[in-house]
Design a protein around this motif. Structure first.
Motif, PDB file in Angstrom:
ATOM      1  N   LYS A 165      -0.265  12.219   1.170  1.00 46.82           N
ATOM      2  CA  LYS A 165      -1.457  12.270   2.017  1.00 46.82           C
ATOM      3  C   LYS A 165      -2.721  12.312   1.161  1.00 46.82           C
ATOM      4  CE  LYS A 165      -3.360  14.702   5.976  1.00 46.82           C
ATOM      5  NZ  LYS A 165      -3.192  15.788   6.930  1.00 46.82           N
ATOM      6  N   ALA A 166      -2.720  13.133   0.120  1.00 44.67           N
ATOM      7  CA  ALA A 166      -3.877  13.234  -0.776  1.00 44.67           C
ATOM      8  C   ALA A 166      -4.061  11.937  -1.561  1.00 44.67           C
ATOM      9  CB  ALA A 166      -3.706  14.410  -1.721  1.00 44.67           C
ATOM     10  N   ALA A 167      -2.960  11.349  -2.014  1.00 43.20           N
ATOM     11  CA  ALA A 167      -3.037  10.089  -2.756  1.00 43.20           C
ATOM     12  C   ALA A 167      -3.560   8.970  -1.864  1.00 43.20           C
ATOM     13  CB  ALA A 167      -1.673   9.723  -3.321  1.00 43.20           C
ATOM     14  N   GLY A 168      -3.123   8.930  -0.605  1.00 48.44           N
ATOM     15  CA  GLY A 168      -3.609   7.929   0.345  1.00 48.44           C
ATOM     16  C   GLY A 168      -5.089   8.091   0.614  1.00 48.44           C
ATOM     17  N   LYS A 194       0.831  -1.194   0.000  1.00 48.38           N
ATOM     18  CA  LYS A 194       0.000   0.000   0.000  1.00 48.38           C
ATOM     19  C   LYS A 194       0.872   1.253   0.000  1.00 48.38           C
ATOM     20  CE  LYS A 194      -3.684   2.482   2.317  1.00 48.38           C
ATOM     21  NZ  LYS A 194      -4.622   2.547   3.421  1.00 48.38           N
ATOM     22  N   THR A 195       1.957   1.258   0.772  1.00 50.59           N
ATOM     23  CA  THR A 195       2.858   2.405   0.822  1.00 50.59           C
ATOM     24  C   THR A 195       3.451   2.686  -0.548  1.00 50.59           C
ATOM     25  OG1 THR A 195       3.393   1.835   3.100  1.00 50.59           O
ATOM     26  CG2 THR A 195       4.874   3.351   1.993  1.00 50.59           C
ATOM     27  N   GLN A 196       3.888   1.638  -1.241  1.00 47.28           N
ATOM     28  CA  GLN A 196       4.446   1.802  -2.576  1.00 47.28           C
ATOM     29  C   GLN A 196       3.382   2.295  -3.557  1.00 47.28           C
ATOM     30  OE1 GLN A 196       5.819  -2.225  -2.978  1.00 47.28           O
ATOM     31  NE2 GLN A 196       7.954  -1.677  -2.543  1.00 47.28           N
ATOM     32  N   LEU A 197       2.169   1.760  -3.423  1.00 46.25           N
ATOM     33  CA  LEU A 197       1.074   2.169  -4.297  1.00 46.25           C
ATOM     34  C   LEU A 197       0.723   3.633  -4.077  1.00 46.25           C
ATOM     35  CD1 LEU A 197      -1.035   1.387  -6.410  1.00 46.25           C
ATOM     36  CD2 LEU A 197      -2.493   0.582  -4.549  1.00 46.25           C
ATOM     37  N   VAL A 198       0.668   4.068  -2.817  1.00 46.24           N
ATOM     38  CA  VAL A 198       0.360   5.467  -2.512  1.00 46.24           C
ATOM     39  C   VAL A 198       1.450   6.375  -3.066  1.00 46.24           C
ATOM     40  CG1 VAL A 198       0.169   7.140  -0.631  1.00 46.24           C
ATOM     41  CG2 VAL A 198      -1.106   5.006  -0.519  1.00 46.24           C
ATOM     42  N   ALA A 199       2.713   5.985  -2.923  1.00 45.16           N
ATOM     43  CA  ALA A 199       3.817   6.797  -3.445  1.00 45.16           C
ATOM     44  C   ALA A 199       3.746   6.901  -4.963  1.00 45.16           C
ATOM     45  CB  ALA A 199       5.148   6.200  -3.010  1.00 45.16           C
ATOM     46  N   ALA A 200       3.478   5.801  -5.643  1.00 49.00           N
ATOM     47  CA  ALA A 200       3.375   5.808  -7.106  1.00 49.00           C
ATOM     48  C   ALA A 200       2.169   6.627  -7.562  1.00 49.00           C
ATOM     49  CB  ALA A 200       3.277   4.380  -7.631  1.00 49.00           C
ATOM     50  N   LEU A 201       1.062   6.509  -6.836  1.00 49.59           N
ATOM     51  CA  LEU A 201      -0.146   7.264  -7.162  1.00 49.59           C
ATOM     52  C   LEU A 201       0.090   8.762  -6.971  1.00 49.59           C
ATOM     53  CD1 LEU A 201      -3.115   7.027  -7.994  1.00 49.59           C
ATOM     54  CD2 LEU A 201      -3.688   6.748  -5.582  1.00 49.59           C
ATOM     55  N   ALA A 202       0.772   9.131  -5.906  1.00 44.54           N
ATOM     56  CA  ALA A 202       1.087  10.541  -5.652  1.00 44.54           C
ATOM     57  C   ALA A 202       1.955  11.109  -6.767  1.00 44.54           C
ATOM     58  CB  ALA A 202       1.788  10.686  -4.301  1.00 44.54           C
ATOM     59  N   GLU A 203       2.939  10.331  -7.202  1.00 44.72           N
ATOM     60  CA  GLU A 203       3.818  10.776  -8.289  1.00 44.72           C
ATOM     61  C   GLU A 203       3.039  10.920  -9.590  1.00 44.72           C
ATOM     62  OE1 GLU A 203       7.610   9.020 -10.695  1.00 44.72           O
ATOM     63  OE2 GLU A 203       7.586   8.719  -8.516  1.00 44.72           O
ATOM     64  N   GLU A 204       2.174   9.949  -9.870  1.00 45.88           N
ATOM     65  CA  GLU A 204       1.375   9.966 -11.103  1.00 45.88           C
ATOM     66  C   GLU A 204       0.395  11.138 -11.107  1.00 45.88           C
ATOM     67  OE1 GLU A 204       0.699   8.274 -14.818  1.00 45.88           O
ATOM     68  OE2 GLU A 204       2.080   7.466 -13.330  1.00 45.88           O
ATOM     69  N   MET A 205      -0.199  11.438  -9.939  1.00 39.74           N
ATOM     70  CA  MET A 205      -1.167  12.525  -9.833  1.00 39.74           C
ATOM     71  C   MET A 205      -0.496  13.890  -9.686  1.00 39.74           C
ATOM     72  SD  MET A 205      -3.924  10.735  -7.213  1.00 39.74           S
ATOM     73  CE  MET A 205      -4.629  12.280  -6.729  1.00 39.74           C
ATOM     74  N   GLY A 206       0.778  13.912  -9.337  1.00 41.25           N
ATOM     75  CA  GLY A 206       1.469  15.173  -9.107  1.00 41.25           C
ATOM     76  C   GLY A 206       1.016  15.836  -7.825  1.00 41.25           C
ATOM     77  N   THR A 207       0.767  15.038  -6.802  1.00 46.39           N
ATOM     78  CA  THR A 207       0.292  15.547  -5.519  1.00 46.39           C
ATOM     79  C   THR A 207       1.092  14.895  -4.397  1.00 46.39           C
ATOM     80  OG1 THR A 207      -1.697  15.898  -4.175  1.00 46.39           O
ATOM     81  CG2 THR A 207      -1.535  13.807  -5.323  1.00 46.39           C
TER      82      THR A 207
END
Length: 95
Positions: free
Chosen positions: A23-26, A7-20
């Motif tokens: 915390k917002a990605a999580g 989940k931590t890796q997914l949140v980090a990748a999602l944050a990078e992909e979203m440009g945010t």
């Protein structure tokens, strides 16, 4: 086979992909998970475009066998969550 993404890796990748930020990605990931859980547990289905369809299916009462003892017994009807993978995802994995 590679290790599954945490989940931590997914949140980090999602944050990078979203440009945010993470915390917002999580929060976005938790909101999506909550929506899917609520819809499927209520008997509905959720389609994630390009990924697949998540739904709940009822299994009838059936006879099962205990592998340790060989004893057969009746298992009550229950529900199971299923996922049908989208053709686009299958095609991208296979070639």
């Amino acid at each position: 086979m590679a290790k599954p993404m945490t989940k931590t890796q997914l949140v980090a990748a999602l944050a990078e992909e979203m440009g945010t930020d993470k915390k917002a990605a999580g929060a976005a990931l938790d909101a999506i998970t909550g929506l899917i859980t609520r819809e499927v547990s209520g008997g509905g289905a959720v389609t994630l475009p390009g990924v697949g369809k998540i739904y709940c299916r009822e299994r009838p009462e059936r006879m099962v066998r205990n592998p340790a003892t060989g004893e057969q017994f009746k298992k009550e009807a229950d529900k199971v969550v299923k996922m049908t993978i989208a053709k686009a995802l299958k095609d991208s994995v296979n070639g």
